[in-house]
Design a protein around this motif. Sequence first.
Motif, PDB file in Angstrom:
ATOM      1  N   VAL A 117       0.734  -1.458   0.074  1.00  0.00           N
ATOM      2  CA  VAL A 117       0.102   0.032   0.246  1.00  0.00           C
ATOM      3  C   VAL A 117       0.696   0.713   0.005  1.00  0.00           C
ATOM      4  CG1 VAL A 117      -1.454   1.491   1.283  1.00  0.00           C
ATOM      5  CG2 VAL A 117      -1.628  -1.221   1.285  1.00  0.00           C
ATOM      6  N   GLY A 118       0.485   1.901  -0.756  1.00  0.00           N
ATOM      7  CA  GLY A 118       1.426   3.701  -0.844  1.00  0.00           C
ATOM      8  C   GLY A 118       0.124   4.760  -0.481  1.00  0.00           C
ATOM      9  N   VAL A 119       0.390   5.106  -0.331  1.00  0.00           N
ATOM     10  CA  VAL A 119      -0.404   6.818   0.678  1.00  0.00           C
ATOM     11  C   VAL A 119       0.433   8.442   0.560  1.00  0.00           C
ATOM     12  CG1 VAL A 119      -1.499   7.899   2.086  1.00  0.00           C
ATOM     13  CG2 VAL A 119      -2.471   5.366   1.879  1.00  0.00           C
ATOM     14  N   SER A 120      -0.235   9.587  -0.528  1.00  0.00           N
ATOM     15  CA  SER A 120       0.795  10.085  -0.145  1.00  0.00           C
ATOM     16  C   SER A 120      -0.835  11.439  -0.426  1.00  0.00           C
ATOM     17  CB  SER A 120       1.447  10.388  -1.348  1.00  0.00           C
ATOM     18  OG  SER A 120       2.162  11.755  -1.073  1.00  0.00           O
ATOM     19  N   GLY A 121      -0.247  12.249  -0.134  1.00  0.00           N
ATOM     20  CA  GLY A 121      -1.390  13.387  -0.412  1.00  0.00           C
ATOM     21  C   GLY A 121      -1.237  15.282   0.760  1.00  0.00           C
ATOM     22  N   LYS A 122      -2.284  15.309   1.107  1.00  0.00           N
ATOM     23  CA  LYS A 122      -2.240  16.766   1.810  1.00  0.00           C
ATOM     24  C   LYS A 122      -2.384  15.986   3.371  1.00  0.00           C
ATOM     25  CE  LYS A 122      -4.852  20.198  -0.047  1.00  0.00           C
ATOM     26  NZ  LYS A 122      -5.736  21.188  -0.373  1.00  0.00           N
ATOM     27  N   SER A 123      -0.804  15.995   3.357  1.00  0.00           N
ATOM     28  CA  SER A 123      -0.438  15.622   4.238  1.00  0.00           C
ATOM     29  C   SER A 123       1.270  14.590   5.170  1.00  0.00           C
ATOM     30  CB  SER A 123      -1.142  13.178   4.476  1.00  0.00           C
ATOM     31  OG  SER A 123      -0.613  12.977   3.619  1.00  0.00           O
ATOM     32  N   ASP A 124       1.106  14.312   6.058  1.00  0.00           N
ATOM     33  CA  ASP A 124       2.507  14.409   6.570  1.00  0.00           C
ATOM     34  C   ASP A 124       2.936  13.534   6.784  1.00  0.00           C
ATOM     35  OD1 ASP A 124       2.494  13.218   9.036  1.00  0.00           O
ATOM     36  OD2 ASP A 124       2.676  15.228  10.030  1.00  0.00           O
ATOM     37  N   MET A 125       4.608  13.195   6.273  1.00  0.00           N
ATOM     38  CA  MET A 125       5.195  11.692   6.207  1.00  0.00           C
ATOM     39  C   MET A 125       3.992  10.475   7.437  1.00  0.00           C
ATOM     40  SD  MET A 125       8.500  11.049   4.273  1.00  0.00           S
ATOM     41  CE  MET A 125       9.014  12.449   5.303  1.00  0.00           C
ATOM     42  N   GLU A 126       4.244  10.960   8.756  1.00  0.00           N
ATOM     43  CA  GLU A 126       3.647   9.755   9.637  1.00  0.00           C
ATOM     44  C   GLU A 126       2.407   9.657   9.560  1.00  0.00           C
ATOM     45  OE1 GLU A 126       4.400  11.306  13.982  1.00  0.00           O
ATOM     46  OE2 GLU A 126       6.314  11.881  12.888  1.00  0.00           O
TER      47      GLU A 126
END
Length: 144
Positions: A117-126
């Motif tokens: 699973v990979g997640v990225s977005g308007k968010s930080d790495m934690e």
Amino acid sequence: MSELLVKRTVSRELARLGIDRAIEESRTRNCLTCIAVLDNAGHLISFDRMDGAPFQSSQLAQDKAHSVAGNGLATHEFWEMAKDDPWLVHNLGQVPGLVVLGGGIPIYLEDEFIGSVGVSGKSDMEEDRAIAEAAVAAILKALA
């Protein structure tokens, strides 16, 4: 005569279950994310981009999952392994699609790699990491 390998992998239904859980977790954290689920060979099974998630995060989420599929390590674990080796750090960019930003998590069932699973977005790495871990936990719970 050699034996055929039999490898289990994440199904589309499991991938969607993980993505749905990741979206729930993203909303709880007030994040807007892209979520990618890959099979055990690094092929995209399912992908979702929440409304308002940065368009550049679409590829980054897939690259995080792809990086995990390539070496079986979470992206943050790969960075921990490489960060103190100047040669490795210098050459990380030489591997197409390799990402060491947090948010890529492997899916292991009984010590067998079955997907990522990979997640990225308007968010930080934690947050990316926690959201991806929630997706993995939902997939594994469904398999229990």
